[in-house]
Design a protein around this motif. Structure first.
Motif, mmCIF file in Angstrom:
data_model
loop_
_atom_site.group_PDB
_atom_site.id
_atom_site.type_symbol
_atom_site.label_atom_id
_atom_site.label_comp_id
_atom_site.label_asym_id
_atom_site.label_seq_id
_atom_site.Cartn_x
_atom_site.Cartn_y
_atom_site.Cartn_z
ATOM 1 N N LEU A 95 19.552 10.687 25.977
ATOM 2 C CA LEU A 95 19.718 9.407 25.733
ATOM 3 C C LEU A 95 20.327 9.143 24.929
ATOM 4 C CD1 LEU A 95 17.921 6.702 28.090
ATOM 5 C CD2 LEU A 95 19.918 8.250 28.807
ATOM 6 N N LYS A 96 19.518 9.742 23.245
ATOM 7 C CA LYS A 96 20.681 9.755 22.486
ATOM 8 C C LYS A 96 21.560 10.614 22.216
ATOM 9 C CE LYS A 96 16.687 7.751 19.729
ATOM 10 N NZ LYS A 96 15.769 7.964 19.166
ATOM 11 N N LYS A 97 21.466 12.337 22.801
ATOM 12 C CA LYS A 97 22.380 12.921 22.591
ATOM 13 C C LYS A 97 23.611 12.342 23.767
ATOM 14 C CE LYS A 97 22.800 17.639 23.415
ATOM 15 N NZ LYS A 97 22.593 19.396 23.362
ATOM 16 N N ARG A 98 23.263 11.847 24.403
ATOM 17 C CA ARG A 98 24.626 11.332 24.548
ATOM 18 C C ARG A 98 25.016 10.373 24.458
ATOM 19 N NH1 ARG A 98 21.784 11.281 30.788
ATOM 20 N NH2 ARG A 98 24.236 10.238 31.180
ATOM 21 N N GLY A 99 25.109 9.977 23.946
ATOM 22 C CA GLY A 99 25.200 8.223 23.441
ATOM 23 C C GLY A 99 25.161 7.209 24.006
ATOM 24 N N ILE A 100 24.168 7.568 24.862
ATOM 25 C CA ILE A 100 23.788 6.078 25.672
ATOM 26 C C ILE A 100 22.986 5.310 24.965
ATOM 27 C CG2 ILE A 100 22.825 5.268 27.647
ATOM 28 C CD1 ILE A 100 23.308 7.476 29.245
ATOM 29 N N ILE A 101 22.095 5.197 24.231
ATOM 30 C CA ILE A 101 20.996 4.722 22.892
ATOM 31 C C ILE A 101 22.541 4.976 21.948
ATOM 32 C CG2 ILE A 101 18.661 4.445 21.851
ATOM 33 C CD1 ILE A 101 18.073 5.845 24.212
ATOM 34 N N ASP A 102 22.517 4.445 20.872
ATOM 35 C CA ASP A 102 22.920 4.469 19.651
ATOM 36 C C ASP A 102 21.794 4.321 18.224
ATOM 37 O OD1 ASP A 102 24.243 4.481 18.145
ATOM 38 O OD2 ASP A 102 25.256 1.861 18.167
ATOM 39 N N ARG A 103 21.119 2.996 19.260
ATOM 40 C CA ARG A 103 19.961 2.531 17.779
ATOM 41 C C ARG A 103 19.230 1.337 18.670
ATOM 42 N NH1 ARG A 103 24.719 -1.368 14.590
ATOM 43 N NH2 ARG A 103 25.130 -1.881 16.100
ATOM 44 N N HIS A 104 18.428 1.176 17.746
ATOM 45 C CA HIS A 104 17.132 -0.072 18.035
ATOM 46 C C HIS A 104 17.357 -1.183 17.533
ATOM 47 C CE1 HIS A 104 15.341 2.435 20.336
ATOM 48 N NE2 HIS A 104 15.482 3.527 19.329
ATOM 49 N N VAL A 105 17.695 -2.183 17.856
ATOM 50 C CA VAL A 105 18.407 -2.982 17.022
ATOM 51 C C VAL A 105 16.727 -4.660 17.611
ATOM 52 C CG1 VAL A 105 20.316 -2.567 15.931
ATOM 53 C CG2 VAL A 105 20.107 -4.245 17.932
ATOM 54 N N SER A 106 16.823 -5.544 16.582
ATOM 55 C CA SER A 106 16.640 -6.901 17.142
ATOM 56 C C SER A 106 17.669 -7.712 16.841
ATOM 57 C CB SER A 106 16.015 -7.062 15.585
ATOM 58 O OG SER A 106 14.494 -6.275 15.365
ATOM 59 N N LEU A 107 16.804 -8.224 17.862
ATOM 60 C CA LEU A 107 18.359 -9.753 18.255
ATOM 61 C C LEU A 107 17.557 -10.867 17.634
ATOM 62 C CD1 LEU A 107 18.655 -9.392 22.148
ATOM 63 C CD2 LEU A 107 19.721 -8.785 20.005
ATOM 64 N N ILE A 108 17.886 -11.609 17.034
ATOM 65 C CA ILE A 108 17.602 -12.742 15.613
ATOM 66 C C ILE A 108 18.366 -13.999 16.621
ATOM 67 C CG2 ILE A 108 18.335 -13.537 13.607
ATOM 68 C CD1 ILE A 108 19.450 -10.495 12.888
ATOM 69 N N ASP A 109 17.956 -15.212 16.645
ATOM 70 C CA ASP A 109 17.613 -16.189 16.660
ATOM 71 C C ASP A 109 18.444 -16.812 15.263
ATOM 72 O OD1 ASP A 109 17.312 -19.006 17.814
ATOM 73 O OD2 ASP A 109 15.698 -18.803 17.347
ATOM 74 N N PHE A 110 19.322 -17.040 15.610
ATOM 75 C CA PHE A 110 20.431 -17.584 14.507
ATOM 76 C C PHE A 110 20.288 -18.975 13.584
ATOM 77 C CE2 PHE A 110 22.820 -14.100 15.757
ATOM 78 C CZ PHE A 110 23.350 -13.328 14.105
ATOM 79 N N LYS A 111 19.628 -19.785 14.762
ATOM 80 C CA LYS A 111 19.346 -21.700 14.880
ATOM 81 C C LYS A 111 17.933 -20.992 14.107
ATOM 82 C CE LYS A 111 21.388 -23.906 18.268
ATOM 83 N NZ LYS A 111 21.666 -25.258 19.203
#
Length: 146
Positions: A42-58
């Motif tokens: 999946l990484k090689k095919r570019g489907i997984i780009d990176r692992h990130v956290s979703l931030i609660d901006f409030k």
């Protein structure tokens, strides 16, 4: 196209990309060595780009989220400005009469007004704004083999 196993892995990773390989294996019933192969593919095919956290901006004090559609006669300088602005969370290049859609986050109304005033330096010819007052769900899309 992705396989059923790949779709299962992606769905689990969207829920928690920091989970261990053994936990992912338990949840998907896919052996850990197979998971390593799937992740590598999946990484090689570019489907997984990176692992990130979703931030609660409030929670960080950013109480205003605004979706802003922009059309400008000076779109490349505008893009430089919105890319470097501390208020920009995301930018997409779009169609149908606008150049960009920007997701902006602001601590208060004054910050939003100053940002909007700064936009006028870039020959804005069309602007449409929508203030988000309730976020229902992030990252909702599902996918997989049909």
């Amino acid at each position: 196209m992705i396989s059923k196993k790949e779709a299962e892995v992606l769905i689990e990773l969207r829920q928690d990309s920091r989970q261990s390989l053994s936990e992912l294996s338990r949840k998907t019933a896919i052996h850990a060595s197979t998971l390593r192969d799937i992740l590598k593919r999946l990484k090689k095919r570019g489907i997984i780009d990176r692992h990130v956290s979703l931030i609660d901006f409030k929670s960080l004090g950013f109480n205003i989220k605004t979706i802003i559609f922009l059309k400008s006669e000076n779109k490349y300088n505008l893009l430089d400005f919105i890319i470097t602005s501390k208020h920009t969370n995301s930018i997409q290049k779009i169609t149908h009469g606008y150049d960009y859609v920007v997701e902006g986050i602001f601590e208060n109304l004054a910050d939003y007004v100053y940002f909007k005033e700064a936009l006028q330096e870039f020959s804005i010819t069309k602007i449409k704004e929508h203030h988000v007052f309730e976020e229902i769900k992030k990252e909702l899309a599902t996918f997989g083999p049909q």
